[in-house]
Design an enzyme around this catalytic site. Structure first.
Site, PDB file in Angstrom:
ATOM      1  N   SER A 149      40.664  11.499 -14.451  1.00 34.90           N
ATOM      2  CA  SER A 149      41.027  11.181 -15.834  1.00 34.90           C
ATOM      3  C   SER A 149      42.537  11.100 -15.864  1.00 34.90           C
ATOM      4  O   SER A 149      43.211  11.743 -15.041  1.00 34.90           O
ATOM      5  CB  SER A 149      40.553  12.294 -16.765  1.00 34.90           C
ATOM      6  N   TYR A 170      39.245  21.344 -18.371  1.00 25.21           N
ATOM      7  CA  TYR A 170      39.089  19.910 -18.109  1.00 25.21           C
ATOM      8  C   TYR A 170      40.273  19.396 -17.277  1.00 25.21           C
ATOM      9  O   TYR A 170      40.082  18.735 -16.256  1.00 25.21           O
ATOM     10  CB  TYR A 170      38.983  19.152 -19.438  1.00 25.21           C
TER      11      TYR A 170
HETATM   12  N1  LIG Z   1      35.162   8.819 -22.004  1.00 27.05           N
HETATM   13  C1  LIG Z   1      36.429   9.080 -21.760  1.00 27.05           C
HETATM   14  O1  LIG Z   1      37.296   8.914 -22.646  1.00 27.05           O
HETATM   15  C2  LIG Z   1      36.872   9.544 -20.394  1.00 27.05           C
HETATM   16  C3  LIG Z   1      38.230   9.500 -20.073  1.00 27.05           C
HETATM   17  C4  LIG Z   1      38.639   9.914 -18.808  1.00 27.05           C
HETATM   18  C5  LIG Z   1      37.705  10.357 -17.877  1.00 27.05           C
HETATM   19  N2  LIG Z   1      36.371  10.389 -18.226  1.00 27.05           N
HETATM   20  C6  LIG Z   1      35.437  10.854 -17.194  1.00 27.05           C
HETATM   21  O2  LIG Z   1      34.509   9.814 -16.934  1.00 27.05           O
HETATM   22  C7  LIG Z   1      33.286  10.374 -16.416  1.00 27.05           C
HETATM   23  C8  LIG Z   1      32.100   9.751 -17.128  1.00 27.05           C
HETATM   24  O3  LIG Z   1      32.084  10.150 -18.488  1.00 27.05           O
HETATM   25  P1  LIG Z   1      31.639   9.173 -19.680  1.00 27.05           P
HETATM   26  O4  LIG Z   1      32.851   8.760 -20.381  1.00 27.05           O
HETATM   27  O5  LIG Z   1      30.721   8.112 -19.147  1.00 27.05           O
HETATM   28  O6  LIG Z   1      30.853  10.204 -20.635  1.00 27.05           O
HETATM   29  P2  LIG Z   1      29.278  10.399 -20.936  1.00 27.05           P
HETATM   30  O7  LIG Z   1      29.193  11.729 -21.605  1.00 27.05           O
HETATM   31  O8  LIG Z   1      28.744   9.223 -21.640  1.00 27.05           O
HETATM   32  O9  LIG Z   1      28.608  10.422 -19.487  1.00 27.05           O
HETATM   33  C9  LIG Z   1      28.638  11.541 -18.647  1.00 27.05           C
HETATM   34  C10 LIG Z   1      27.283  11.641 -17.963  1.00 27.05           C
HETATM   35  O10 LIG Z   1      27.314  12.761 -17.061  1.00 27.05           O
HETATM   36  C11 LIG Z   1      26.093  13.466 -17.235  1.00 27.05           C
HETATM   37  N3  LIG Z   1      26.265  14.862 -16.824  1.00 27.05           N
HETATM   38  C12 LIG Z   1      26.960  15.842 -17.457  1.00 27.05           C
HETATM   39  N4  LIG Z   1      26.851  17.007 -16.818  1.00 27.05           N
HETATM   40  C13 LIG Z   1      26.065  16.771 -15.728  1.00 27.05           C
HETATM   41  C14 LIG Z   1      25.589  17.600 -14.689  1.00 27.05           C
HETATM   42  N5  LIG Z   1      25.878  18.920 -14.641  1.00 27.05           N
HETATM   43  N6  LIG Z   1      24.823  17.028 -13.713  1.00 27.05           N
HETATM   44  C15 LIG Z   1      24.513  15.711 -13.769  1.00 27.05           C
HETATM   45  N7  LIG Z   1      24.914  14.891 -14.751  1.00 27.05           N
HETATM   46  C16 LIG Z   1      25.688  15.416 -15.723  1.00 27.05           C
HETATM   47  C17 LIG Z   1      25.772  13.323 -18.714  1.00 27.05           C
HETATM   48  O11 LIG Z   1      24.419  13.619 -19.028  1.00 27.05           O
HETATM   49  C18 LIG Z   1      26.160  11.880 -18.954  1.00 27.05           C
HETATM   50  O12 LIG Z   1      25.106  10.986 -18.685  1.00 27.05           O
HETATM   51  C19 LIG Z   1      33.424  11.884 -16.604  1.00 27.05           C
HETATM   52  O13 LIG Z   1      33.797  12.482 -15.374  1.00 27.05           O
HETATM   53  C20 LIG Z   1      34.558  12.014 -17.611  1.00 27.05           C
HETATM   54  O14 LIG Z   1      35.232  13.257 -17.527  1.00 27.05           O
HETATM   55  C21 LIG Z   1      35.944   9.993 -19.462  1.00 27.05           C
END
Ligand SMILES: NC(=O)c1ccc[n+]([C@@H]2O[C@H](COP(=O)([O-])OP(=O)(O)OC[C@H]3O[C@@H](n4cnc5c(N)ncnc54)[C@H](O)[C@@H]3O)[C@@H](O)[C@H]2O)c1
Length: 286
Positions: A149, A170
């Protein structure tokens, strides 16, 4: 078409959001997918995680493209479950070329230390567990990708008398992912397995479109809505965007899975619409 033809890619957190977008984008370019997701909530996370129905929808979208997918509920905190899922996927699909370790949670706004432990367990330990599950199957020249991130690359927190342990955790977890990728790239270089991190800015998924995030971006309001948060989301990027789309991240992942990146390793790849460069406008460090 065909940029990752007949490769098999293991994706964690593939039921929705970026993970689903990556499964679909890779399938469009000829890959088969091994997908896992926790498919249930975690106590310290104040927004719903994905469901089994979400994972089934990823399956439907990949199969609609004529590619194969093995999808199983599994928690990235459980190394044995990941190893079993990858073994099952490889048994059915015949090989493994790449792992995209990207499952994550954001227990923002939680004051108890357990939130710190939970986010590190998922966002960092989960990456290590996914890599461990994949490594015995990866051929020389394979590709390891971990999602960090822009939080990994910024000052971690504002000053406050009541630390937000979810937010601190985080940042800690994402910085740890960045460091792990750096070191693992050196360790796996003799096998020409490349290891890279992808660092998104705000991305238009359920993690961002959640009440804890609205409160994070609009601390001045008691019950902020998405409409309240949208103008504040813009401050993250230099392009004046509130967020990038999951497909923008999937395009970077596609490049890193494909042989186009065969000599790209140890990189911290930002897909951030200028979020970091606007905060650190100095000369790049090599
Ligand atoms: N959305 C943002 O603004 C953003 C920004 C920077 C980084 N990220 C990172 O991107 C990645 C994807 O997130 P996203 O934005 O698609 O959010 P999201 O919440 O839509 O997707 C995350 C997925 O991970 C799954 N998950 C959570 N805990 C889990 C576990 N213990 N075991 C297996 N699966 C698990 C959830 O059920 C979900 O399907 C993450 O690592 C997040 O930290 C997101």
């Amino acid at each position: 078409m065909g940029r990752v033809q007949d490769k098999v890619v293991f994706i964690t957190g593939a039921a929705r959001g970026q993970g689903r977008a990556e499964a679909v984008r890779l399938a469009e370019e000829g890959a088969d997918i091994i997908a896992i997701d926790v498919c249930e909530g975690i106590d310290s996370v104040d927004y719903p995680l994905a469901s089994r129905a979400d994972l089934d929808e990823t399956v439907r979208l990949v199969e609609k493209l004529g590619r194969r997918i093995v999808a199983l509920p599994a928690d990235v905190r459980d190394p044995a479950a990941l190893q079993a899922a990858v073994a099952e996927g490889v048994a059915q699909l015949g090989r493994l070329d790449s792992v995209v370790a990207q499952a994550g949670i954001a227990p923002i706004g939680r004051a108890e230390a357990q939130a710190f432990m939970d986010v590190v367990a998922v966002n960092f330990n989960g990456v290590v567990n996914a890599v461990q599950a994949a490594l015995p199957h990866l051929p020389d020249g394979g590709s390891v990708i971990a999602t960090g991130s822009t939080a990994a690359l910024m000052q971690s927190s504002d000053m406050t008398s009541r630390p937000d342990f979810g937010k601190l955790g985080y940042s800690f977890a994402k910085r740890s992912v960045a460091a792990f990728v750096n070191d693992l790239a050196v360790a796996l270089a003799p096998r020409r397995i490349r290891v890279n991190a992808v660092h998104p800015t705000n991305c238009n998924t359920d993690m961002l479109n959640s009440e804890p995030m609205y409160r994070e971006f609009r601390p001045d309001l008691e019950n902020p809505t998405r409409e309240d948060a949208l103008p504040a989301f813009h401050v993250m990027t230099a392009f004046g965007l509130p967020y990038v789309e999951p497909r923008d991240i999937a395009d970077m992942v596609l490049f890193l899975v494909s042989d186009e990146s065969r000599y790209v390793t140890g990189m911290q790849m930002r897909v951030d619409a200028g979020a970091i460069v606007q905060r650190r406008p100095q000369q790049p460090q090599f």
